[in-house]
Design an enzyme around this catalytic site. Structure first.
Site, mmCIF file in Angstrom:
data_model
loop_
_atom_site.group_PDB
_atom_site.id
_atom_site.type_symbol
_atom_site.label_atom_id
_atom_site.label_comp_id
_atom_site.label_asym_id
_atom_site.label_seq_id
_atom_site.Cartn_x
_atom_site.Cartn_y
_atom_site.Cartn_z
ATOM 1 N N ASN A 107 52.562 -28.222 9.524
ATOM 2 C CA ASN A 107 52.954 -27.226 8.525
ATOM 3 C C ASN A 107 51.781 -26.340 8.128
ATOM 4 O O ASN A 107 51.932 -25.123 7.953
ATOM 5 C CB ASN A 107 53.521 -27.925 7.289
ATOM 6 C CG ASN A 107 54.973 -28.340 7.461
ATOM 7 O OD1 ASN A 107 55.714 -27.729 8.235
ATOM 8 N ND2 ASN A 107 55.391 -29.375 6.764
ATOM 9 N N GLU B 207 59.441 -35.891 6.878
ATOM 10 C CA GLU B 207 59.321 -36.083 8.328
ATOM 11 C C GLU B 207 59.704 -37.482 8.752
ATOM 12 O O GLU B 207 59.402 -37.917 9.861
ATOM 13 C CB GLU B 207 57.890 -35.774 8.785
ATOM 14 C CG GLU B 207 56.828 -36.760 8.319
ATOM 15 C CD GLU B 207 56.239 -36.438 6.959
ATOM 16 O OE1 GLU B 207 55.113 -36.868 6.694
ATOM 17 O OE2 GLU B 207 56.905 -35.737 6.157
ATOM 18 N N ASP C 62 58.301 -42.004 11.734
ATOM 19 C CA ASP C 62 57.564 -40.993 10.990
ATOM 20 C C ASP C 62 56.757 -40.131 11.953
ATOM 21 O O ASP C 62 56.005 -40.646 12.787
ATOM 22 C CB ASP C 62 56.630 -41.670 9.977
ATOM 23 C CG ASP C 62 55.944 -40.672 9.063
ATOM 24 O OD1 ASP C 62 56.461 -40.441 7.962
ATOM 25 O OD2 ASP C 62 54.891 -40.125 9.458
ATOM 26 N N ILE C 63 56.928 -38.813 11.853
ATOM 27 C CA ILE C 63 56.173 -37.901 12.729
ATOM 28 C C ILE C 63 54.709 -37.904 12.306
ATOM 29 O O ILE C 63 54.385 -37.701 11.123
ATOM 30 C CB ILE C 63 56.748 -36.475 12.643
ATOM 31 C CG1 ILE C 63 58.221 -36.466 13.066
ATOM 32 C CG2 ILE C 63 55.942 -35.515 13.517
ATOM 33 C CD1 ILE C 63 58.904 -35.119 12.892
ATOM 34 N N ASP D 186 59.928 -26.923 10.776
ATOM 35 C CA ASP D 186 61.381 -27.148 10.875
ATOM 36 C C ASP D 186 61.814 -27.272 12.331
ATOM 37 O O ASP D 186 62.696 -28.075 12.667
ATOM 38 C CB ASP D 186 62.135 -25.995 10.210
ATOM 39 C CG ASP D 186 62.037 -26.025 8.690
ATOM 40 O OD1 ASP D 186 61.576 -27.054 8.153
ATOM 41 O OD2 ASP D 186 62.422 -25.020 8.059
#
Length: 349
Positions: free
Chosen positions: A204, A239, A196-197, A213
């Site tokens: 965002n 993500e 997971d980022i 993106d």
């Protein structure tokens, strides 16, 4: 069968071959110049585009310029049967029809050898009507095979497209779930890395979804570069990414996950500038075909390990112990203590 006005029963002809947009190319290979000319005129009369060759040696050179739709080959020529076998071994000509021919009816044994060498049919040129019909049938069958191959290719392309995340080019969630289920049902050892980022919502919000993106693509490419042969990687949603590593145990899985974590932390995304770094938290669970664990249980253990990684500082790897409860325990006893101690806190919390 049907009857004519006089009451005679005559056979119903097969359907005409599909209309083609170009003249079909017939490679005519014959040592005798007179025979070549006669075959050429016959093919032209039937609406084909003949290419005349004198020997087997000329065929390979001609194939480099244009792939024929059918080959008419003199069965009596030197190296003719060897050429048949060679054409069948080459990928471009594997499905090109080959009709053996001769001026007069050839011996039965020679015809049999030619068919076994790879030819599709034989007919003597002294039977021009039959030869014309056999050429027509072979071309019609080839068109049907080509159409079937196109349909299969399109179906395979749609199948691949349905299994791929359009943004990252990785597998999508459904494809990943199918592979995990296959591994578990087969009882094959496999490690699941839930990746997971960290603070992706901040990316965002601060930089916009277009930059988000870009970050997703960069992380996806980073994971692909670090994969072993046989590993599978996909975007699980948002993500989150999942990497499947068959045939490894917990300690190996930790080292693999740590290698991916460091690679992601080393990314430099131009759109984020110098002050924002991309990091990721990784939860790992290993299936070893014992204890009756399902694919859902395995995914839940990896997801729980990821939750532990997120809540204990981010930018780290947590490995769930084999057989640990799939829900978050009151104490971190269901997880590898070394995994919790290793790694470092995320750069922005």
């Amino acid at each position: 069968m049907h009857s004519d006005p006089k009451g005679l029963w005559i056979p119903r002809l097969s359907n005409a071959p599909s209309i083609v947009e170009r003249k079909e190319c017939i490679l005519v290979v014959h040592e005798d110049s007179g025979a070549r000319e006669r075959l050429m005129k016959m093919m032209q009369t039937d609406g084909y585009e003949p290419v005349l060759l004198e020997s087997a040696d000329d065929v390979m050179a001609a194939l480099g310029q244009n792939l024929p739709d059918l080959i008419l080959l003199d069965i009596t020529m030197a190296l003719g049967l060897e050429l048949c076998g060679e054409l069948r071994m080459l990928e471009p000509t594997r499905d090109v029809p080959i009709i053996l021919t001769s001026e007069k009816a050839a011996e039965e044994e020679l015809v049999a050898r030619g068919l076994l060498a790879g030819a599709d049919d034989y007919v003597a040129a002294e039977r021009p009507t039959e030869l014309s019909a056999r050429v027509r049938v072979q071309l019609r069958n080839k068109r049907y095979r080509d159409a079937l191959q196109r349909v299969r290719g399109e179906r395979e392309a749609f199948r691949r497209q349905a299994a791929v995340d359009p943004l990252t080019g990785l597998l999508n969630r459904r494809a990943l779930a199918d592979i995990i289920s296959e591994k578990v049902i087969a009882g094959e050892p496999v490690a699941v890395l839930f990746i997971d980022i960290d603070h992706f919502k901040t990316v965002n919000d601060r930089f916009g979804h277009a930059t988000g993106d870009v970050v997703l693509k960069e992380v996806a490419d980073c994971l692909k570069r670090g994969m072993r042969s046989g590993d599978h990687c996909g975007r699980y949603g948002g993500e989150e990414f999942v990497l499947l590593a068959p045939g490894i145990v917990s300690e190996q899985a930790y080292r693999m996950a740590e290698r991916h974590r460091l690679a992601i932390a080393g990314l430099r995304v131009t759109e984020l500038g110098d002050k924002h770094r991309v990091t990721a938290s990784i939860g790992v669970a290993v299936f070893e075909a014992e204890g009756g664990e399902t694919s859902d249980d395995l995914l839940e253990r990896a997801d729980t390990a990821l939750y532990m990684a997120k809540t204990t500082g981010r930018n780290r790897v947590v490995v769930a112990r084999d057989g640990a409860a799939s829900t978050l325990p009151a104490k971190p006893s269901g997880f590898d203590q070394l995994s919790l101690a290793r790694g470092r806190a995320g750069s922005d919390g």
